[in-house]
Design a protein around this motif. Structure first.
Motif, PDB file in Angstrom:
ATOM      1  N   LYS A 326      -0.229 -63.083  34.654  1.00 49.53           N
ATOM      2  CA  LYS A 326       0.366 -61.756  34.805  1.00 49.53           C
ATOM      3  C   LYS A 326       1.503 -61.768  35.816  1.00 49.53           C
ATOM      4  O   LYS A 326       2.610 -61.273  35.541  1.00 49.53           O
ATOM      5  CB  LYS A 326      -0.707 -60.749  35.238  1.00 49.53           C
ATOM      6  CG  LYS A 326      -0.169 -59.335  35.436  1.00 49.53           C
ATOM      7  CD  LYS A 326      -1.282 -58.383  35.855  1.00 49.53           C
ATOM      8  CE  LYS A 326      -0.724 -56.983  36.083  1.00 49.53           C
ATOM      9  NZ  LYS A 326      -1.789 -56.021  36.502  1.00 49.53           N
ATOM     10  N   GLN A 327       1.263 -62.339  36.990  1.00 47.76           N
ATOM     11  CA  GLN A 327       2.309 -62.385  38.010  1.00 47.76           C
ATOM     12  C   GLN A 327       3.484 -63.246  37.568  1.00 47.76           C
ATOM     13  O   GLN A 327       4.646 -62.932  37.856  1.00 47.76           O
ATOM     14  CB  GLN A 327       1.738 -62.924  39.321  1.00 47.76           C
ATOM     15  CG  GLN A 327       0.747 -62.007  39.995  1.00 47.76           C
ATOM     16  CD  GLN A 327       0.222 -62.594  41.280  1.00 47.76           C
ATOM     17  OE1 GLN A 327       0.910 -63.364  41.951  1.00 47.76           O
ATOM     18  NE2 GLN A 327      -0.998 -62.257  41.634  1.00 47.76           N
ATOM     19  N   ALA A 328       3.208 -64.338  36.870  1.00 44.75           N
ATOM     20  CA  ALA A 328       4.277 -65.226  36.416  1.00 44.75           C
ATOM     21  C   ALA A 328       5.211 -64.500  35.454  1.00 44.75           C
ATOM     22  O   ALA A 328       6.439 -64.587  35.570  1.00 44.75           O
ATOM     23  CB  ALA A 328       3.679 -66.462  35.757  1.00 44.75           C
ATOM     24  N   VAL A 329       4.643 -63.769  34.501  1.00 45.97           N
ATOM     25  CA  VAL A 329       5.464 -63.040  33.528  1.00 45.97           C
ATOM     26  C   VAL A 329       6.221 -61.904  34.209  1.00 45.97           C
ATOM     27  O   VAL A 329       7.399 -61.653  33.912  1.00 45.97           O
ATOM     28  CB  VAL A 329       4.586 -62.515  32.377  1.00 45.97           C
ATOM     29  CG1 VAL A 329       5.388 -61.616  31.445  1.00 45.97           C
ATOM     30  CG2 VAL A 329       3.978 -63.672  31.602  1.00 45.97           C
ATOM     31  N   GLN A 330       5.567 -61.206  35.125  1.00 47.43           N
ATOM     32  CA  GLN A 330       6.253 -60.128  35.843  1.00 47.43           C
ATOM     33  C   GLN A 330       7.451 -60.660  36.620  1.00 47.43           C
ATOM     34  O   GLN A 330       8.525 -60.038  36.642  1.00 47.43           O
ATOM     35  CB  GLN A 330       5.274 -59.423  36.792  1.00 47.43           C
ATOM     36  CG  GLN A 330       4.244 -58.556  36.091  1.00 47.43           C
ATOM     37  CD  GLN A 330       3.206 -58.010  37.053  1.00 47.43           C
ATOM     38  OE1 GLN A 330       2.774 -58.692  37.992  1.00 47.43           O
ATOM     39  NE2 GLN A 330       2.787 -56.774  36.824  1.00 47.43           N
ATOM     40  N   SER A 334      11.669 -60.009  35.796  1.00 51.92           N
ATOM     41  CA  SER A 334      12.452 -59.364  36.861  1.00 51.92           C
ATOM     42  C   SER A 334      13.771 -60.078  37.146  1.00 51.92           C
ATOM     43  O   SER A 334      14.688 -59.477  37.709  1.00 51.92           O
ATOM     44  CB  SER A 334      11.629 -59.309  38.156  1.00 51.92           C
ATOM     45  OG  SER A 334      10.439 -58.593  37.976  1.00 51.92           O
ATOM     46  N   MET A 335      13.881 -61.346  36.792  1.00 49.79           N
ATOM     47  CA  MET A 335      15.020 -62.157  37.233  1.00 49.79           C
ATOM     48  C   MET A 335      15.965 -62.512  36.090  1.00 49.79           C
ATOM     49  O   MET A 335      16.694 -63.498  36.167  1.00 49.79           O
ATOM     50  CB  MET A 335      14.510 -63.422  37.915  1.00 49.79           C
ATOM     51  CG  MET A 335      13.593 -63.145  39.089  1.00 49.79           C
ATOM     52  SD  MET A 335      13.201 -64.593  40.074  1.00 49.79           S
ATOM     53  CE  MET A 335      14.788 -64.927  40.816  1.00 49.79           C
ATOM     54  N   THR A 336      16.002 -61.680  35.070  1.00 49.23           N
ATOM     55  CA  THR A 336      16.784 -62.006  33.869  1.00 49.23           C
ATOM     56  C   THR A 336      18.200 -61.454  33.945  1.00 49.23           C
ATOM     57  O   THR A 336      18.663 -60.739  33.051  1.00 49.23           O
ATOM     58  CB  THR A 336      16.082 -61.442  32.625  1.00 49.23           C
ATOM     59  OG1 THR A 336      15.856 -60.035  32.825  1.00 49.23           O
ATOM     60  CG2 THR A 336      14.767 -62.135  32.374  1.00 49.23           C
ATOM     61  N   ARG A 379      10.249 -53.396  32.692  1.00 49.03           N
ATOM     62  CA  ARG A 379       9.251 -52.564  31.996  1.00 49.03           C
ATOM     63  C   ARG A 379       8.569 -53.332  30.863  1.00 49.03           C
ATOM     64  O   ARG A 379       7.450 -53.002  30.469  1.00 49.03           O
ATOM     65  CB  ARG A 379       9.922 -51.311  31.430  1.00 49.03           C
ATOM     66  CG  ARG A 379      10.423 -50.328  32.475  1.00 49.03           C
ATOM     67  CD  ARG A 379      10.830 -49.021  31.816  1.00 49.03           C
ATOM     68  NE  ARG A 379      11.422 -48.095  32.768  1.00 49.03           N
ATOM     69  CZ  ARG A 379      12.732 -47.889  32.891  1.00 49.03           C
ATOM     70  NH1 ARG A 379      13.577 -48.564  32.120  1.00 49.03           N
ATOM     71  NH2 ARG A 379      13.195 -47.025  33.760  1.00 49.03           N
ATOM     72  N   LEU A 380       9.251 -54.340  30.338  1.00 55.92           N
ATOM     73  CA  LEU A 380       8.701 -55.116  29.223  1.00 55.92           C
ATOM     74  C   LEU A 380       7.535 -56.006  29.649  1.00 55.92           C
ATOM     75  O   LEU A 380       6.786 -56.493  28.800  1.00 55.92           O
ATOM     76  CB  LEU A 380       9.816 -55.977  28.612  1.00 55.92           C
ATOM     77  CG  LEU A 380       9.466 -56.849  27.401  1.00 55.92           C
ATOM     78  CD1 LEU A 380       9.090 -55.986  26.201  1.00 55.92           C
ATOM     79  CD2 LEU A 380      10.636 -57.769  27.056  1.00 55.92           C
ATOM     80  N   ALA A 381       7.360 -56.205  30.959  1.00 51.50           N
ATOM     81  CA  ALA A 381       6.367 -57.169  31.442  1.00 51.50           C
ATOM     82  C   ALA A 381       4.962 -56.850  30.929  1.00 51.50           C
ATOM     83  O   ALA A 381       4.276 -57.737  30.396  1.00 51.50           O
ATOM     84  CB  ALA A 381       6.386 -57.209  32.966  1.00 51.50           C
ATOM     85  N   ASP A 382       4.521 -55.603  31.085  1.00 54.60           N
ATOM     86  CA  ASP A 382       3.150 -55.269  30.691  1.00 54.60           C
ATOM     87  C   ASP A 382       2.904 -55.443  29.188  1.00 54.60           C
ATOM     88  O   ASP A 382       1.896 -56.054  28.794  1.00 54.60           O
ATOM     89  CB  ASP A 382       2.815 -53.843  31.138  1.00 54.60           C
ATOM     90  CG  ASP A 382       2.666 -53.744  32.650  1.00 54.60           C
ATOM     91  OD1 ASP A 382       2.404 -54.795  33.286  1.00 54.60           O
ATOM     92  OD2 ASP A 382       2.832 -52.646  33.210  1.00 54.60           O
ATOM     93  N   PRO A 383       3.787 -54.935  28.320  1.00 53.95           N
ATOM     94  CA  PRO A 383       3.571 -55.211  26.883  1.00 53.95           C
ATOM     95  C   PRO A 383       3.601 -56.697  26.548  1.00 53.95           C
ATOM     96  O   PRO A 383       2.824 -57.154  25.696  1.00 53.95           O
ATOM     97  CB  PRO A 383       4.740 -54.473  26.210  1.00 53.95           C
ATOM     98  CG  PRO A 383       5.160 -53.436  27.182  1.00 53.95           C
ATOM     99  CD  PRO A 383       4.906 -54.011  28.530  1.00 53.95           C
TER     100      PRO A 383
END
Length: 743
Positions: A326-330, A334-336, A379-383
Motif C-alpha cells: 500500500k505505501q509503495a503504490v501510494q 505521488s511522484m509521477t 487519488r488513483l492510489a487507493d483504486p
C-alpha cells in the motif's frame, strides 16, 4: 528626462504578467510555477500578441541569479546529516528510481535518433520529480498526515542531491564533448573531495563566526551576510571548476546546520520568490510554440513514460526497501511528474549550447502535462491498490508481507562493521583535510614564499615548516587516534581471530600518514632525501610533541562537534517521529470544545476506544514524555498520537484542530525518536511485563509495539510479558534506549 533602461521596463513587464497569470492560476487551484511559465511564453520573443521583452540577455542574467537563490534555499532545507539519517528505505527507493529513469530517458532519446547529449540530458530531465508540486498536491488533498508521505519526502531529499550531482556531471561531459570513463571518475572524485572539504571547513568556521557576531546580527545584517556567503561560495565553486548552482547549494546546506538556518530561510523567502519568479518566466520565454506543436508526439510519449516509469520504479524500489504494498503504490503515484530541477537541467543544456532547440520546449511540455495529472494520480492510489489486491495471487501478497516484516526486524551490527565504519569516517575526514593543506601549500603558500624570499632553499624550508605545523595534528590523528567504542575493545579481547586484522589496520593508518608527509617533502627535495627526512620528522614529532598534538586535535574535534550539533542543542526537543507498520505519529492540538478536556488519560481510555496511544503532551513550554494515566488534557494541549490512518482519522474528528505531521526532512536530528531493541540475555527483559520491567523509567519512553513470531501488537497492554527475541518498538530518548541495548 533620463532614458529608462530596457531591463527595468522588461522587469515591469514580466513581473506584471507573472502577477496576473499567477492570480488566475491560484483561482484555478493550479501550481503558480505553471503561471510563471505561461507568463514567460506570453511576453517572450516567440509570441507577438503582447508586448515583448527586449533585453533578453539581461533577463537571462537575472534568471541565473534566480537559479542561485533557488539552490541556496534548497540547501537551507537540506542537511548532510539528514541525508545520512534518512535510512535505507528512501535511499534504496530513490536510487532504483533515478537509475531506471536515467536509463529509460537515454534509451528513448536514442530510439528517437536524438544525439548523445540530447539523450543524456533527457535522462536527467525525466529522472527528478518536483518537490514544489508534490508538497502543494499533498496539502490540497489533505494527505500530509498519512504515513507514505514520509517515504516520499525522503526520496525527494535523495533526488535533490542527485540532481545537483547530475548538473555537475552533465556540465563536465558537455565541456569534454564525450563520455570518458577516467575523466568522469576524476570529476566525481574531485566533486566528493570538495564537497567533504567545504562541509568540514564550513561547519568548523561558520557557526563559530555567527555565534561570536550574534549581538551584531539584525535581520538586515543576517540576510546580507547570508547572501554574501552564498555568492562567495558561488565564485569559489566557479574558480575550482564547478557550477554556480553547486556552490549555492553547498553554502545553503552548511548554513542549514546552524541555529540561524530557519531565520535565514525566512528572510530569504521574498528574495527567492522574486528571483525564482524571474527564472520560471525566463523558462517560458524560451518556449517556441511552433517547435512544441511539431514535437507533440514526443511530448505525449515522454509524459506517459514519466507517469508509468515513476509509478513502476518508485513502487518497486519501495517494495525492495521493505515497505508494504500500500505505501509503495501510494509513493509511486505521488511522484509521477517532473518540475523545477528539470527546467534547470534543460536550461543548463541551452546555456552550454550542447542540446538541440527542440529539447527545451519538450521538457516544459512534459512538465506541464505531468503537473496537471499529479492530483489525479495521487487519488488513483487507493483504486490501484484495491485492483492489485484482487489480481495478485494470495501467495505473492503473503510473501510481500513477510518480506516487509522481515526488513523491519532489528539486525544487530557486528563489531567489525561498527569498527570499520568508525575507521572509515576518521580516516576519510583526516585525509581530506591533509590533502587540502597539501594543495594549499603547493599552489598558494610556496608561490607566495618564493616571491617573498629570494633563496629557493629557504623558501622551501619555510613552506615545509608552516605546512607541517598545519598538518601534524591531523597526521597524529591518522596515526594514533584510538577508536573509542566498546566494539573495538571487544574485538581486541578476542585475540585468536582479530589481533592480526586490527594490527594490519593500524599499520595501514601509519603508512598512510607517513606517505602524506613524504609527498610534502618530495615536492621540494629528491626522493631519498624526502624519505629520510620524513622518518626523522615523524619520529621526532610523535615523541616530543605527541601530547600537545593530541590536546590540540581534541580541541579542534570538540569545536567541530559542538558546531555540528549546535542546532540540535538549541532546538526545542520535539518528539516527532515516524512509527512502524501502518501506524504513525501525528501531532494534534486539542481545541477548546473537545469532550476530552479535563479528563485523565485513564478515564478517556483512548487505547481501548480508538486504538491510539499518546506518546507526549506539549503544554506551553512544558513537554511531558510518555504521560501517566493520571495526566489530564487541557485546551490547546498539543499531543503526539500514535495510530494508523483510519484510527487517527476517527480520533481527530473529536479534537478538530490538527497540525501537519512532520515530514521526514524535519525528523532526523531529534533526541526523542523511535527505536527498536530485541529481548535477549543482555537487557534482562525476558519474563517481565511492560509495567514491571521499568522500561518506561529507563528510557523515558513508551512501548508502542511488539513483534513476536511474525505477529505484531500495536500499543500493547502494560500487562504484556516480554519473551525471547521479541522486537520492542520504543518511543523515547535515543541515548537511553541505546544504553539499554548495550547493557
Amino acid at each position: 528626462m533620463s532614458h529608462l533602461p530596457n531591463l527595468i521596463t522588461d522587469l515591469a513587464l514580466i513581473l506584471g504578467a507573472a502577477g496576473i497569470t499567477t492570480l488566475l492560476f491560484r483561482r484555478l487551484k493550479q501550481p503558480v510555477v505553471l503561471g510563471y511559465i505561461i507568463a514567460g511564453l506570453l511576453v517572450g520573443p516567440n509570441f507577438s500578441l503582447f508586448p515583448t521583452v527586449t533585453d533578453v540577455e539581461g533577463i537571462r542574467t537575472w534568471a541565473e541569479i534566480g537559479v542561485i537563490f533557488l539552490l541556496f534555499a534548497l540547501g537551507l532545507e537540506f542537511s548532510f546529516k539528514k541525508l545520512a539519517k534518512i535510512g535505507g528505505t528512501a535511499g534504496i527507493t530513490g536510487t532504483i528510481e533515478i537509475l531506471a529513469m536515467l536509463s529509460i530517458g537515454f534509451g528513448m532519446g536514442q530510439l528517437m535518433r536524438w544525439s548523445f547529449m540530447d539523450s543524456l540530458f533527457l535522462g536527467g530531465i525525466i529522472a527528478i520529480s518536483s518537490t514544489t508540486i508534490i508538497f502543494r498536491a499533498f496539502d490540497e488533498l489533505g494527505v500530509k498526515t498519512k504515513q507514505f508521505t514520509g517515504l516520499v519526502m525522503g526520496i525527494l531529499i535523495v533526488e535533490d542531491l542527485v540532481a545537483v550531482l547530475l548538473m555537475v556531471l552533465l556540465s563536465t561531459m558537455a565541456v569534454s564533448k564525450e563520455f570518458a570513463g577516467g575523466e568522469m571518475l576524476m570529476a566525481i572524485g574531485k566533486l566528493l573531495f570538495f564537497l567533504s572539504l567545504w562541509f568540514l571547513a564550513g561547519i568548523f568556521i561558520l557557526p563559530t563566526f555567527l555565534k561570536r557576531a550574534s549581538k551584531l546580527l539584525s535581520s538586515e545584517t543576517l540576510l546580507v551576510a547570508a547572501i554574501a556567503l552564498c555568492l562567495g561560495m558561488v565564485v569559489f565553486a566557479d574558480k575550482v571548476g564547478f557550477s554556480a548552482a553547486l556552490g549555492a547549494f553547498v553554502m545553503g546546506s552548511i548554513l542549514a546546520e546552524t541555529v540561524y538556518a530557519e531565520k535565514i530561510e525566512h528572510l530569504l523567502e521574498p528574495v527567492k520568490n522574486l528571483f525564482g519568479a524571474i527564472f520560471f518566466v525566463s523558462v517560458g520565454m524560451l518556449i517556441n510554440p511552433i517547435l512544441l506543436w511539431e514535437n507533440a508526439g514526443p511530448v505525449l510519449l515522454l509524459s506517459l513514460t514519466v507517469i508509468l516509469g515513476k509509478l513502476i520504479f518508485v513502487s518497486t524500489g519501495a517494495l525492495v526497501a521493505g515497505r508494504p504494498l500500500k505505501q509503495a503504490v501510494q509513493a509511486g503515484t505521488s511522484m509521477t511528474q517532473i518540475g523545477e530541477f528539470s527546467f534547470i537541467i534543460a536550461t543548463l543544456g541551452v546555456t552550454l549550447n550542447v542540446t538541440s532547440s527542440f529539447l527545451y520546449p519538450i521538457a516544459v511540455g512534459v512538465s506541464v502535462l505531468t503537473t496537471f495529472t499529479t492530483p489525479y494520480m495521487i487519488r488513483l492510489a487507493d483504486p490501484l491498490i484495491s485492483w492489485l489486491e484482487k489480481v495478485l495471487p494470495a501467495r505473492w501478497q503473503q510473501k510481500l508481507q513477510e518480506y516487509s516484516a522481515g526488513t523491519q526486524v532489528l539486525k544487530g551490527e557486528s563489531d567489525w562493521r561498527i569498527v570499520v565504519k568508525l575507521l572509515m569516517q576518521m580516516v576519510l575526514i583526516n585525509v581530506v583535510v591533509i590533502i587540502a593543506i597539501l594543495l594549499a601549500s603547493k599552489y598558494l603558500l610556496y608561490p607566495f614564499m618564493h616571491t617573498m624570499i629570494d633563496t629557493q632553499l629557504v623558501a622551501s624550508l619555510v613552506t615545509i615548516a608552516i605546512t607541517l605545523m598545519a598538518m601534524m595534528p591531523f597526521v597524529w590523528a591518522l596515526m594514533a587516534k584510538k577508536i573509542q567504542h566498546s566494539a573495538y575493545r571487544q574485538l581486541w579481547l578476542d585475540s585468536k581471530y582479530n589481533h592480526g586484522p586490527l594490527v594490519a589496520v593500524e599499520v595501514f593508518r601509519n603508512a598512510l600518514a607517513v606517505a602524506f608527509v613524504a609527498v610534502l617533502l618530495a615536492q621540494h627535495f629528491s626522493t631519498p632525501v624526502a624519505v629520510g627526512v620524513t622518518i626523522a620528522v615523524i619520529g621526532v614529532v610523535m615523541i616530543v610533541f605527541r601530547q600537545r598534538l593530541q590536546r590540540f586535535y581534541q580541541r579542534i574535534e570538540q569545536r567541530f562537534l559542538n558546531n555540528l550539533h549546535e542546532k540540535e542543542k538549541a532546538a526545542k526537543q520535539a518528539p516527532k517521529l515516524l512509527t512502524p507498520w501502518d501506524a504513525h505519529l501525528s501531532k494534534i492540538r486539542i481545541c477548546a470544545t473537545s469532550p476530552f478536556i479535563g479528563k485523565t488519560l485513564e478515564e478517556l481510555a483512548l487505547r481501548e476506544q480508538y486504538g491510539v496511544n499518546i506518546a507526549f503532551i506539549e503544554r506551553g513550554n512544558k513537554l511531558l514524555y510518555a504521560p501517566s494515566r493520571f495526566e489530564k488534557l487541557f485546551p490547546y494541549d498539543e499531543i503526539g498520537v500514535i495510530g494508523n490512518d483510519h484510527q487517527l482519522q476517527k480520533f481527530t474528528v473529536l479534537v478538530e484542530e490538527q497540525n501537519e505531521e512532520a515530514p521526514v526532512a524535519d525528523l532526523l536530528a531529534q533526541q526523542i525518536s523511535l527505536e527498536k531493541i530485541v529481548v535477549d540475555e543482555h537487557n534482562g527483559l525476558r519474563g517481565k511485563s511492560i509495567r514491571d520491567s521499568g522500561i518506561r523509567e529507563m528510557t523515558n519512553g513508551l512501548v508502542v509495539g511488539i513483534e513476536r513470531d511474525g505477529e505484531r501488537m500495536l500499543n500493547p497492554s502494560s500487562a504484556t510479558t516480554f519473551e525471547w527475541n521479541d522486537v520492542i518498538w520504543l518511543v523515547g530518548d535515543r541515548n537511553k534506549i541505546a544504553q539499554l541495548s548495550q547493557v
